[in-house]
Motif scaffolding. Structure first.
Motif, PDB file in Angstrom:
ATOM      1  N   VAL A  91       0.978  -1.377  -0.323  1.00 43.23           N
ATOM      2  CA  VAL A  91      -0.222   0.074   0.393  1.00 43.23           C
ATOM      3  C   VAL A  91       1.215   1.186   0.419  1.00 43.23           C
ATOM      4  O   VAL A  91       2.281   0.947   0.909  1.00 43.23           O
ATOM      5  N   GLN A  92       0.223   2.241  -0.228  1.00 40.83           N
ATOM      6  CA  GLN A  92       1.507   4.019  -0.935  1.00 40.83           C
ATOM      7  C   GLN A  92       0.701   4.652  -1.057  1.00 40.83           C
ATOM      8  O   GLN A  92      -0.925   4.479  -1.547  1.00 40.83           O
ATOM      9  N   THR A  93       0.770   5.697  -0.099  1.00 38.09           N
ATOM     10  CA  THR A  93      -0.187   7.603  -0.432  1.00 38.09           C
ATOM     11  C   THR A  93       1.242   8.266  -0.815  1.00 38.09           C
ATOM     12  O   THR A  93       1.884   8.033  -0.379  1.00 38.09           O
ATOM     13  N   THR A  94       0.701   8.828  -1.881  1.00 40.53           N
ATOM     14  CA  THR A  94       1.396  10.220  -1.933  1.00 40.53           C
ATOM     15  C   THR A  94       0.956  11.462  -2.348  1.00 40.53           C
ATOM     16  O   THR A  94      -0.928  11.138  -2.658  1.00 40.53           O
ATOM     17  N   ARG A  95       1.254  12.403  -1.862  1.00 43.42           N
ATOM     18  CA  ARG A  95       0.352  14.202  -1.539  1.00 43.42           C
ATOM     19  C   ARG A  95      -0.962  14.326  -2.769  1.00 43.42           C
ATOM     20  O   ARG A  95      -1.425  14.873  -2.909  1.00 43.42           O
ATOM     21  N   GLY A  96      -0.445  13.266  -3.970  1.00 39.69           N
ATOM     22  CA  GLY A  96      -1.185  13.620  -5.090  1.00 39.69           C
ATOM     23  C   GLY A  96      -0.217  13.594  -6.509  1.00 39.69           C
ATOM     24  O   GLY A  96       0.791  13.588  -6.689  1.00 39.69           O
ATOM     25  N   VAL A  97      -1.443  14.459  -7.442  1.00 42.51           N
ATOM     26  CA  VAL A  97      -0.838  14.438  -8.895  1.00 42.51           C
ATOM     27  C   VAL A  97      -0.719  16.466  -8.748  1.00 42.51           C
ATOM     28  O   VAL A  97      -2.054  16.820  -8.888  1.00 42.51           O
ATOM     29  N   GLY A  98       0.549  16.734  -9.358  1.00 43.85           N
ATOM     30  CA  GLY A  98       0.383  18.598  -9.900  1.00 43.85           C
ATOM     31  C   GLY A  98       1.582  18.739 -10.797  1.00 43.85           C
ATOM     32  O   GLY A  98       2.320  18.251 -10.205  1.00 43.85           O
TER      33      GLY A  98
END
Ligand code: PLP
Length: 284
Positions: A91-98
């Motif tokens: 499982v991985q989470t990142t701050r997102g896309v931008g």
């Protein structure tokens, strides 16, 4: 199916999943992860790993965009759906896309969530392992399970080049942990392991071995130990989600341990019994 992946609402095989170029994971390693191994389709210590995952995300101000119970159900479901009973669940989470920009405000507001499960195996406990040592030159937040793993990549590569399995890290004389596991010693019947500070990852497997040893009446000391203590220990072993309790027989080409086979065998048996009990609790 052979493997399965989830990314921000999409489900496919790992090979078919595509990730946007502006994912902050690729520019900054701006995220955290966790990993588990399955036995008979059951991810071991799932709740502990997911709790640490949510804690890691909080440490870097990321709100994982899925409630705990929903993510738990997804991981269990994926582990059941793939063909192989032995697998790694990630499982991985990142701050997102931008668009690339260091500050959080460039991240687009919605964190990303990645989940995948692929065939893999626990490291066998009926063999012994060889390690090298290297100076631990990582940063001072090793307690956060960041996806910035360049040091681990290099340490692991050096171990492979030396025909070894793992790299034991030290800051000066003090042993910290390994490239992707925690390392421990047995001396005069006592289990000694580095304390959970900012220099090591608080391993879930480490915590389980400590709790089990305490239950079995084996004294546990959570204090720093030196390279010299390690080289002269009765036994040296490492733990991680993939290595429940793996005995080390050689470090930097020198034989180590091998002087308390009975105690290490007891700890290994307890580890395997715990895994089987967990499988039974879920699979019946
Ligand atoms: N230390 C490091 C640097 C790791 O990467 C890992 C696992 O990936 C561990 C320790 C062991 O942690 P766990 O037992 O939770 O897998």
């Amino acid at each position: 199916m052979e493997n399965i992946a989830y990314y921000n609402g999409k489900v496919s095989s790992i090979e078919d999943m595509t990730i946007p170029m502006n994912e902050r994971s690729s520019y900054f390693g701006d995220g955290v992860y966790d990993a588990m191994f399955t036995v008979d389709h059951v991810p071991l210590q799932l709740d502990d790993h997911l709790r640490r995952f949510y804690r890691s995300a909080k440490r870097i101000d990321i709100d994982i965009p899925m409630p705990f119970e929903e993510l738990r159900a997804m991981v269990l479901d994926f582990c059941r759906r793939i063909d192989s009973p032995d697998a790694m669940a990630y499982v991985q989470t990142t701050r997102g896309v931008g668009m690339r920009g260091h500050a959080y405000r460039f991240a687009g507001g919605t964190p990303s969530l990645w989940v995948w499960v692929k065939p893999d195996m626990l490291d066998p406990m009926d063999r012994s392992y060889k390690c090298i040592t290297m100076e631990d030159t990582r940063y001072l937040h090793c307690d956060i399970k960041t996806i910035n793993l360049l040091p681990a990549v290099i340490y692991t590569q050096r171990a492979e080049e030396a025909g070894c399995d793992e790299t034991i890290l030290h800051r000066g004389e003090r042993v910290t942990e390994c490239a992707h596991s925690n390392v421990h010693i047995l001396k005069d019947g006592v289990f000694k392991t580095a304390p959970c500070d900012n220099l090591i990852l608080p391993g879930i497997t480490r915590a389980h071995r400590i709790a089990q040893c305490r239950e079995m009446g084996i004294p546990v000391v959570e204090e720093p130990f030196t390279l010299e203590e390690m080289m002269n220990a009765d036994e040296v072993f490492f733990t991680s989600a993939s290595a429940l309790c793996c005995r080390i027989e050689e470090i930097d080409g020198k034989k180590v341990g091998g002087r308390d086979a009975e105690l290490i065998a007891r700890i290994q048996k307890a580890a395997w019994d715990e895994a089987l009990a967990e499988v039974k609790a879920i699979n019946g």
